[in-house]
Design an enzyme around this catalytic site. Sequence first.
Site: not given
Length: 323
Positions: A117, A141
């Site tokens: 990501t 995250y």
Amino acid sequence: MKTILVTGAAGYIASHTCKALAAAGYLPVAYDSMVNGHRSAVQWGPLVEADIRDRGALDQALRTYQPMAVMHFAAFAYVGESVTNPGKYYRNNVDGSLTLLEAARDAGIGQFVFSSTCATYGVPQVSPIPEDHAQSPVNPYGASKLMVERMLRDFDAAHGLRSISLRYFNAAGADVDGLIGECHEPETHLIPLALDAAAGTGSLTVFGDDYPTPDGTCVRDYIHVDDLARAHVLALGALESGRPTTAYNLGNGMGFSVREVIETVERVTGRKVPHTIGPARAGDPPALVGDASRVRRELGWNPQHTTLEAIVETAWRWHQRAR
Ligand code: UDP
């Protein structure tokens, strides 16, 4: 037929990738805990219902299906939740990935595609962000995904497990054939929430309007999920031809603000998107736009859905069918 073990395959990006894998002649074996997955999204191969932290279930799936590669999508992926409940993210995304990597290593798997990501970059120093930009995530995250990228490099050095990490910017849109689409529970993503608001079935709060961006709202790079899916197939082919471990950005290279997304949703749906302005969400950098020129050059990736309108149109078609 070449078999690929796909973790998290009942989820949004992975299910679109399974469809693309099947179209390219692979058999995707879906491995999903079904905690957030959808049974209806598993259409292109068998389903193994198990957790990536379950070493016994992983070993059994690897023995049964003898995959030539693993594609690893399974993860918790709510930035906001990762800030309030980091343990959940490190336990699942880091510990779970380590269990999977050890199982893959012991099964003699030599090729691995990882769903990473842009959240691994943190607040960017330059825009668009190239792959060699410093990675300093600002939320758990992003930190959990960055740790897996690091593990992958170490597993290559020690065990010859070659990998490609794909750093997605904002996945959006739905399958052009209308078979699958975005369906999170709870839904936290901007485009589906704006479509809910347009349809009169939900409300939208804009998270902050005093960011240092042209209109004060956050800027993101929205990339169609089918284009992401195709990049995974290209990455797999590159690993098959011997490409060494690397990471690529997957984005359109264009940034759109939250206000621009709302305007686009209004144009595409022909309806107003009622919304209120709320406080900024913890862990949200002001702007994230990716430089994906390397994957275009090296793997021949060529996104087909290049306008925000086109992306939102596919999402709206799916939304009308599914919600
Ligand atoms: N956003 C928003 N309201 C919402 C959901 C998202 O203003 O209800 C903003 C969010 O701050 C971010 C952008 O929309 O700048 C995209 O957020 P999303 O959750 O879709 O994806 P993320 O960037 O977190 O991966």
